[in-house]
Motif scaffolding. Structure first.
Motif, mmCIF file in Angstrom:
data_model
loop_
_atom_site.group_PDB
_atom_site.id
_atom_site.type_symbol
_atom_site.label_atom_id
_atom_site.label_comp_id
_atom_site.label_asym_id
_atom_site.label_seq_id
_atom_site.Cartn_x
_atom_site.Cartn_y
_atom_site.Cartn_z
ATOM 1 N N GLN A 1 0.843 -1.189 0.000
ATOM 2 C CA GLN A 1 0.000 0.000 0.000
ATOM 3 C C GLN A 1 0.880 1.241 0.000
ATOM 4 O OE1 GLN A 1 -2.815 -0.157 3.243
ATOM 5 N NE2 GLN A 1 -3.363 -2.265 2.785
ATOM 6 N N GLY A 2 0.386 2.285 -0.642
ATOM 7 C CA GLY A 2 1.116 3.554 -0.712
ATOM 8 C C GLY A 2 0.274 4.600 -1.398
ATOM 9 N N THR A 3 0.870 5.369 -2.296
ATOM 10 C CA THR A 3 0.200 6.474 -2.978
ATOM 11 C C THR A 3 -0.348 6.051 -4.334
ATOM 12 O OG1 THR A 3 1.595 8.087 -1.845
ATOM 13 C CG2 THR A 3 0.555 8.812 -3.890
ATOM 14 N N ASN A 4 -1.573 6.488 -4.627
ATOM 15 C CA ASN A 4 -2.266 6.197 -5.875
ATOM 16 C C ASN A 4 -1.404 6.529 -7.094
ATOM 17 O OD1 ASN A 4 -4.445 5.583 -7.610
ATOM 18 N ND2 ASN A 4 -5.067 7.724 -7.646
ATOM 19 N N ASN A 5 -1.356 5.573 -8.034
ATOM 20 C CA ASN A 5 -0.655 5.723 -9.314
ATOM 21 C C ASN A 5 0.852 5.956 -9.189
ATOM 22 O OD1 ASN A 5 -2.952 5.315 -10.942
ATOM 23 N ND2 ASN A 5 -3.567 7.427 -10.572
ATOM 24 N N ALA A 6 1.424 5.715 -8.027
ATOM 25 C CA ALA A 6 2.868 5.877 -7.864
ATOM 26 C C ALA A 6 3.593 4.673 -8.454
ATOM 27 C CB ALA A 6 3.216 6.020 -6.384
ATOM 28 N N ASN A 7 4.724 4.935 -9.086
ATOM 29 C CA ASN A 7 5.562 3.854 -9.607
ATOM 30 C C ASN A 7 6.466 3.339 -8.495
ATOM 31 O OD1 ASN A 7 4.563 3.910 -12.224
ATOM 32 N ND2 ASN A 7 5.976 5.518 -12.839
ATOM 33 N N ILE A 8 6.509 2.038 -8.391
ATOM 34 C CA ILE A 8 7.239 1.370 -7.325
ATOM 35 C C ILE A 8 8.267 0.428 -7.948
ATOM 36 C CG2 ILE A 8 7.028 -0.204 -5.340
ATOM 37 C CD1 ILE A 8 5.543 2.450 -4.957
ATOM 38 N N THR A 9 9.454 0.392 -7.376
ATOM 39 C CA THR A 9 10.439 -0.623 -7.724
ATOM 40 C C THR A 9 10.298 -1.736 -6.695
ATOM 41 O OG1 THR A 9 11.957 1.008 -8.617
ATOM 42 C CG2 THR A 9 12.881 -1.127 -8.027
ATOM 43 N N LEU A 10 10.060 -2.934 -7.187
ATOM 44 C CA LEU A 10 9.845 -4.101 -6.328
ATOM 45 C C LEU A 10 10.967 -5.089 -6.593
ATOM 46 C CD1 LEU A 10 7.704 -5.402 -4.391
ATOM 47 C CD2 LEU A 10 6.755 -6.490 -6.422
ATOM 48 N N ASN A 11 11.546 -5.643 -5.524
ATOM 49 C CA ASN A 11 12.580 -6.656 -5.681
ATOM 50 C C ASN A 11 12.131 -7.938 -4.996
ATOM 51 O OD1 ASN A 11 15.093 -8.147 -4.377
ATOM 52 N ND2 ASN A 11 15.664 -7.295 -6.354
ATOM 53 N N VAL A 12 12.063 -9.010 -5.788
ATOM 54 C CA VAL A 12 11.755 -10.350 -5.296
ATOM 55 C C VAL A 12 12.960 -11.211 -5.634
ATOM 56 C CG1 VAL A 12 10.200 -12.324 -5.448
ATOM 57 C CG2 VAL A 12 9.298 -10.014 -5.764
ATOM 58 N N PRO A 13 13.631 -11.802 -4.627
ATOM 59 C CA PRO A 13 14.800 -12.629 -4.948
ATOM 60 C C PRO A 13 14.442 -13.712 -5.962
ATOM 61 C CG PRO A 13 14.513 -12.437 -2.576
ATOM 62 C CD PRO A 13 13.312 -11.820 -3.210
ATOM 63 N N THR A 14 15.362 -14.003 -6.865
ATOM 64 C CA THR A 14 15.107 -15.019 -7.883
ATOM 65 C C THR A 14 15.346 -16.425 -7.351
ATOM 66 O OG1 THR A 14 17.346 -14.747 -8.736
ATOM 67 C CG2 THR A 14 15.589 -13.480 -9.818
ATOM 68 N N ASN A 15 16.152 -16.543 -6.303
ATOM 69 C CA ASN A 15 16.443 -17.849 -5.704
ATOM 70 C C ASN A 15 16.455 -17.739 -4.190
ATOM 71 O OD1 ASN A 15 17.170 -19.614 -8.061
ATOM 72 N ND2 ASN A 15 18.575 -17.905 -8.403
ATOM 73 N N VAL A 16 16.015 -18.809 -3.538
ATOM 74 C CA VAL A 16 16.046 -18.897 -2.079
ATOM 75 C C VAL A 16 16.720 -20.215 -1.726
ATOM 76 C CG1 VAL A 16 14.671 -18.976 0.036
ATOM 77 C CG2 VAL A 16 13.884 -17.600 -1.910
ATOM 78 N N THR A 17 17.691 -20.158 -0.827
ATOM 79 C CA THR A 17 18.364 -21.375 -0.373
ATOM 80 C C THR A 17 17.650 -21.926 0.845
ATOM 81 O OG1 THR A 17 20.485 -20.584 -1.203
ATOM 82 C CG2 THR A 17 20.544 -22.335 0.456
ATOM 83 N N LEU A 18 17.253 -23.185 0.764
ATOM 84 C CA LEU A 18 16.634 -23.888 1.881
ATOM 85 C C LEU A 18 17.683 -24.811 2.481
ATOM 86 C CD1 LEU A 18 14.329 -23.203 -0.249
ATOM 87 C CD2 LEU A 18 13.001 -24.888 0.963
ATOM 88 N N THR A 19 17.838 -24.775 3.797
ATOM 89 C CA THR A 19 18.854 -25.555 4.488
ATOM 90 C C THR A 19 18.195 -26.641 5.316
ATOM 91 O OG1 THR A 19 20.221 -23.565 4.608
ATOM 92 C CG2 THR A 19 20.811 -25.379 6.076
ATOM 93 N N LEU A 20 18.796 -27.837 5.304
ATOM 94 C CA LEU A 20 18.291 -28.954 6.102
ATOM 95 C C LEU A 20 18.444 -28.610 7.577
ATOM 96 C CD1 LEU A 20 17.192 -31.853 6.281
ATOM 97 C CD2 LEU A 20 19.569 -32.646 6.200
ATOM 98 N N GLN A 21 17.342 -28.610 8.299
ATOM 99 C CA GLN A 21 17.334 -28.255 9.712
ATOM 100 C C GLN A 21 17.909 -29.393 10.554
ATOM 101 O OE1 GLN A 21 16.104 -24.898 10.598
ATOM 102 N NE2 GLN A 21 16.716 -25.072 8.468
ATOM 103 N N GLY A 22 18.710 -29.046 11.560
ATOM 104 C CA GLY A 22 19.258 -30.031 12.492
ATOM 105 C C GLY A 22 20.463 -30.783 11.963
ATOM 106 N N ALA A 23 20.941 -30.437 10.779
ATOM 107 C CA ALA A 23 22.105 -31.132 10.211
ATOM 108 C C ALA A 23 23.380 -30.638 10.883
ATOM 109 C CB ALA A 23 22.176 -30.900 8.704
ATOM 110 N N THR A 24 24.355 -31.522 11.007
ATOM 111 C CA THR A 24 25.641 -31.137 11.568
ATOM 112 C C THR A 24 26.640 -30.936 10.431
ATOM 113 O OG1 THR A 24 26.249 -33.455 11.834
ATOM 114 C CG2 THR A 24 25.237 -32.367 13.735
#
Length: 169
Positions: free
Chosen positions: A81-104
């Motif tokens: 949400q913001g100002t009507n008709n305002a141009n916004i630059t949006l950044n969505v990462p292209t990759n996400v690293t998922l890590t195995l939980q509890g691993a040693t």
């Protein structure tokens, strides 16, 4: 003959004043991209790609052939949400690293390639959008993605986080 002083000629010019007032950007949501539980095949070699639609509901086939999938698959919902008709630059990462939980040691990872409902993948994760109105309801968008699981993927729970950012242009 004496010279009498004459009046100086006056000059003037106009200037314009501009002020752009923007409401603060507010982004809510995020939630969790959920891939549920994925049971691998019992064969010696396998590979499957699992895609979470960048939408309110999963409409495509999620579970790869030979795998068993349970749980509710869902994308992450964001609201901007913001100002009507305002141009916004949006950044969505292209990759996400998922890590195995509890691993040693060095934990195994999986790579989620993101997809979003703003636009086709830009390759950089940067998008320009226009807000449709001021304040509520703003603009909803979804982030999903895909990952591949093979016989080399260690069993367990994988988790990762990502940040979506927005700013006025």
């Amino acid at each position: 003959m004496a010279f009498l002083p004459t009046a100086a000629h006056a000059a003037s010019a106009n200037a314009t004043v501009n002020a752009k007032v923007l409401k603060p950007l507010v982004m809510t949501g995020g939630q969790t991209i959920d891939l549920g539980s994925i049971v691998t095949p019992s064969t010696a070699t396998f590979s499957g790609t699992f895609t979470v639609d960048a939408a309110a509901a999963q409409t495509t086939t999620f579970c790869a052939a030979g795998f068993t999938c349970t749980g509710t698959v869902k994308s992450a919902l964001f609201n901007l949400q913001g100002t009507n008709n305002a141009n916004i630059t949006l950044n969505v990462p292209t990759n996400v690293t998922l890590t195995l939980q509890g691993a040693t040691g060095t934990p195994p990872t999986l790579a989620l390639t993101t997809r979003n409902s703003v636009a086709a993948n830009s390759g950089t994760g940067n998008y320009t959008i226009t807000l449709p109105n001021s304040g509520s309801p703003g603009r909803d968008f979804y982030v999903g993605g895909s990952l591949t699981i093979t016989e080399a993927t260690a069993g367990g729970t994988y988790q990762g986080t990502f940040t979506v950012t927005a700013d006025y242009q």
